[in-house]
Design a protein around this motif. Structure first.
Motif, PDB file in Angstrom:
ATOM      1  N   MET A  66       1.100  -1.539   0.489  1.00  0.00           N
ATOM      2  CA  MET A  66       0.005  -0.403  -0.106  1.00  0.00           C
ATOM      3  C   MET A  66       0.907   1.400  -0.601  1.00  0.00           C
ATOM      4  O   MET A  66       0.156   2.491  -0.699  1.00  0.00           O
ATOM      5  CB  MET A  66      -0.557  -0.001   1.235  1.00  0.00           C
ATOM      6  N   LEU A  67       1.665   1.240   0.504  1.00  0.00           N
ATOM      7  CA  LEU A  67       3.037   2.322   0.650  1.00  0.00           C
ATOM      8  C   LEU A  67       3.818   2.363  -0.831  1.00  0.00           C
ATOM      9  O   LEU A  67       3.724   4.287  -0.778  1.00  0.00           O
ATOM     10  CB  LEU A  67       4.501   1.855   1.923  1.00  0.00           C
ATOM     11  N   ARG A  68       3.723   1.964  -1.333  1.00  0.00           N
ATOM     12  CA  ARG A  68       4.020   1.991  -3.086  1.00  0.00           C
ATOM     13  C   ARG A  68       2.898   2.438  -3.226  1.00  0.00           C
ATOM     14  O   ARG A  68       3.722   3.015  -4.118  1.00  0.00           O
ATOM     15  CB  ARG A  68       5.149   0.592  -3.231  1.00  0.00           C
ATOM     16  N   PHE A  69       2.419   1.664  -3.709  1.00  0.00           N
ATOM     17  CA  PHE A  69       1.051   2.147  -4.289  1.00  0.00           C
ATOM     18  C   PHE A  69       0.670   4.046  -3.879  1.00  0.00           C
ATOM     19  O   PHE A  69       0.653   4.497  -4.560  1.00  0.00           O
ATOM     20  CB  PHE A  69      -0.188   1.372  -3.629  1.00  0.00           C
ATOM     21  N   PHE A  70       0.399   4.174  -2.975  1.00  0.00           N
ATOM     22  CA  PHE A  70       0.585   5.149  -2.627  1.00  0.00           C
ATOM     23  C   PHE A  70       1.244   6.193  -3.464  1.00  0.00           C
ATOM     24  O   PHE A  70       0.922   7.723  -3.425  1.00  0.00           O
ATOM     25  CB  PHE A  70      -0.315   6.028  -1.129  1.00  0.00           C
ATOM     26  N   LEU A  71       2.413   5.943  -2.834  1.00  0.00           N
ATOM     27  CA  LEU A  71       3.670   7.119  -3.494  1.00  0.00           C
ATOM     28  C   LEU A  71       3.484   7.208  -4.308  1.00  0.00           C
ATOM     29  O   LEU A  71       3.639   8.149  -4.925  1.00  0.00           O
ATOM     30  CB  LEU A  71       4.959   6.545  -2.936  1.00  0.00           C
ATOM     31  N   TRP A  72       3.243   6.556  -5.333  1.00  0.00           N
ATOM     32  CA  TRP A  72       3.018   6.104  -6.972  1.00  0.00           C
ATOM     33  C   TRP A  72       1.579   6.754  -7.270  1.00  0.00           C
ATOM     34  O   TRP A  72       1.872   7.967  -8.804  1.00  0.00           O
ATOM     35  CB  TRP A  72       2.550   4.527  -7.501  1.00  0.00           C
ATOM     36  N   CYS A  73       0.852   7.264  -6.389  1.00  0.00           N
ATOM     37  CA  CYS A  73      -0.436   7.957  -7.152  1.00  0.00           C
ATOM     38  C   CYS A  73       0.151   9.404  -6.435  1.00  0.00           C
ATOM     39  O   CYS A  73      -0.533   9.921  -7.141  1.00  0.00           O
ATOM     40  CB  CYS A  73      -1.652   7.452  -5.920  1.00  0.00           C
ATOM     41  N   PHE A  74       0.696   9.823  -5.242  1.00  0.00           N
ATOM     42  CA  PHE A  74       1.029  10.553  -5.160  1.00  0.00           C
ATOM     43  C   PHE A  74       1.986  11.630  -6.283  1.00  0.00           C
ATOM     44  O   PHE A  74       1.911  12.760  -7.140  1.00  0.00           O
ATOM     45  CB  PHE A  74       2.426  10.811  -3.936  1.00  0.00           C
ATOM     46  N   LYS A  75       3.612  10.431  -6.590  1.00  0.00           N
ATOM     47  CA  LYS A  75       3.882  10.950  -7.986  1.00  0.00           C
ATOM     48  C   LYS A  75       2.848  11.540  -9.732  1.00  0.00           C
ATOM     49  O   LYS A  75       2.822  12.328  -9.794  1.00  0.00           O
ATOM     50  CB  LYS A  75       4.893  10.222  -8.721  1.00  0.00           C
ATOM     51  N   LYS A  76       1.662  10.755  -9.488  1.00  0.00           N
ATOM     52  CA  LYS A  76       0.535  10.501 -10.887  1.00  0.00           C
ATOM     53  C   LYS A  76       0.182  11.957 -10.129  1.00  0.00           C
ATOM     54  O   LYS A  76      -0.954  12.702 -11.941  1.00  0.00           O
ATOM     55  CB  LYS A  76       0.016   9.686 -10.957  1.00  0.00           C
ATOM     56  N   LEU A  77      -0.313  11.980  -9.174  1.00  0.00           N
ATOM     57  CA  LEU A  77      -1.298  13.451  -8.904  1.00  0.00           C
ATOM     58  C   LEU A  77      -0.727  14.731  -8.641  1.00  0.00           C
ATOM     59  O   LEU A  77      -1.255  15.637  -7.954  1.00  0.00           O
ATOM     60  CB  LEU A  77      -2.055  13.291  -7.293  1.00  0.00           C
ATOM     61  N   GLU A  78       0.470  14.868  -8.147  1.00  0.00           N
ATOM     62  CA  GLU A  78       1.321  15.894  -7.431  1.00  0.00           C
ATOM     63  C   GLU A  78       0.795  17.109  -9.059  1.00  0.00           C
ATOM     64  O   GLU A  78       0.581  18.402  -8.518  1.00  0.00           O
ATOM     65  CB  GLU A  78       2.347  15.871  -7.174  1.00  0.00           C
ATOM     66  N   ASN A  79       0.967  16.816  -9.421  1.00  0.00           N
ATOM     67  CA  ASN A  79       1.281  17.755 -11.029  1.00  0.00           C
ATOM     68  C   ASN A  79      -0.299  18.216 -11.387  1.00  0.00           C
ATOM     69  O   ASN A  79      -1.042  19.051 -11.536  1.00  0.00           O
ATOM     70  CB  ASN A  79       1.900  17.576 -12.394  1.00  0.00           C
ATOM     71  N   LYS A  80      -1.265  16.822 -10.858  1.00  0.00           N
ATOM     72  CA  LYS A  80      -2.483  17.298 -10.959  1.00  0.00           C
ATOM     73  C   LYS A  80      -3.758  18.554 -10.786  1.00  0.00           C
ATOM     74  O   LYS A  80      -4.399  19.127 -10.573  1.00  0.00           O
ATOM     75  CB  LYS A  80      -3.546  16.300 -11.232  1.00  0.00           C
ATOM     76  N   TRP A  81      -3.277  17.690  -8.840  1.00  0.00           N
ATOM     77  CA  TRP A  81      -3.614  18.728  -8.411  1.00  0.00           C
ATOM     78  C   TRP A  81      -3.282  19.793  -7.588  1.00  0.00           C
ATOM     79  O   TRP A  81      -2.139  19.940  -7.376  1.00  0.00           O
ATOM     80  CB  TRP A  81      -4.076  17.607  -6.615  1.00  0.00           C
ATOM     81  N   VAL A  82      -3.750  21.184  -7.886  1.00  0.00           N
ATOM     82  CA  VAL A  82      -2.715  22.333  -7.047  1.00  0.00           C
ATOM     83  C   VAL A  82      -3.052  22.096  -6.037  1.00  0.00           C
ATOM     84  O   VAL A  82      -3.530  22.812  -4.596  1.00  0.00           O
ATOM     85  CB  VAL A  82      -3.699  23.028  -7.658  1.00  0.00           C
ATOM     86  N   THR A  83      -2.169  22.167  -5.097  1.00  0.00           N
ATOM     87  CA  THR A  83      -1.633  22.659  -3.592  1.00  0.00           C
ATOM     88  C   THR A  83      -0.506  22.866  -4.259  1.00  0.00           C
ATOM     89  O   THR A  83       0.813  23.038  -4.343  1.00  0.00           O
ATOM     90  CB  THR A  83      -1.161  21.744  -2.909  1.00  0.00           C
TER      91      THR A  83
END
Length: 175
Positions: A66-83
């Protein structure tokens, strides 16, 4: 610790709460999954050592996956989500987890309050189908409300307000 803070763009120590909460949530989720799977194969009524060893291994395996999956999600979403900061993505994931879990937990009492129970609609395919359709209809608005509430409580109102507007536009509820 400084490398961790730098990687997640943490400026203040209080912001460490969100990665800590995320890790605690992952450990608990790994425990729940491992226990559920293991209890299907091994009965732990006599507190045997093998059960606890396999449970610890299962927790480690599921936590890592799950940690690997969520880190992968972070990479995919960090450019898409405006934070503004990377640690806010962890907060957003926590809000989604709390909202999804809470809406599912709250939906059953709502259904029972309106007189809908599983046993009432347990007769055949159409009864179960009708029960789940009604449950989904109740969960949808409840989810939207809880998303704003949890987002506000965890300091992400702006993100979730924009997220809600975008979702409602896609559902053609607002223009």
């Amino acid at each position: 610790m400084n490398a961790f803070k730098e990687r997640w763009e943490i400026q203040n120590n209080w912001q460490l709460f969100f990665p800590f909460l995320g890790i605690v949530g992952l450990v608990y989720s790994a425990y729940a999954i491992a226990r559920k799977i293991l209890s299907a194969f091994i009965n732990n009524s006599d507190n045997n050592l093998l059960y606890y060893i396999l449970l610890a291994v299962g927790i480690g395996v599921f936590f890592f996956i799950m940690l690997r999956f969520f880190l992968w999600c972070f990479k995919k979403l960090e450019n898409k989500w405006v934070t503004n900061y990377r640690w806010e993505i962890i907060t957003i994931f926590i809000v989604f987890a709390l909202t999804g879990t809470s809406s599912l937990r709250i939906a059953r009492p709502f259904l029972e309050w309106f007189g809908f129970t599983r046993t009432l609609f347990a007769d055949g395919f159409f009864g179960g189908f009708f029960y789940w359709i009604v449950r989904i209809i109740i969960i949808l608005p409840l989810y939207q409300i809880l998303l704003i509430i949890f987002g506000t409580l965890l300091g992400q109102f702006k993100f979730f307000w924009e997220f809600e507007k975008k979702m409602l536009k896609r559902m053609k509820i607002i223009k």
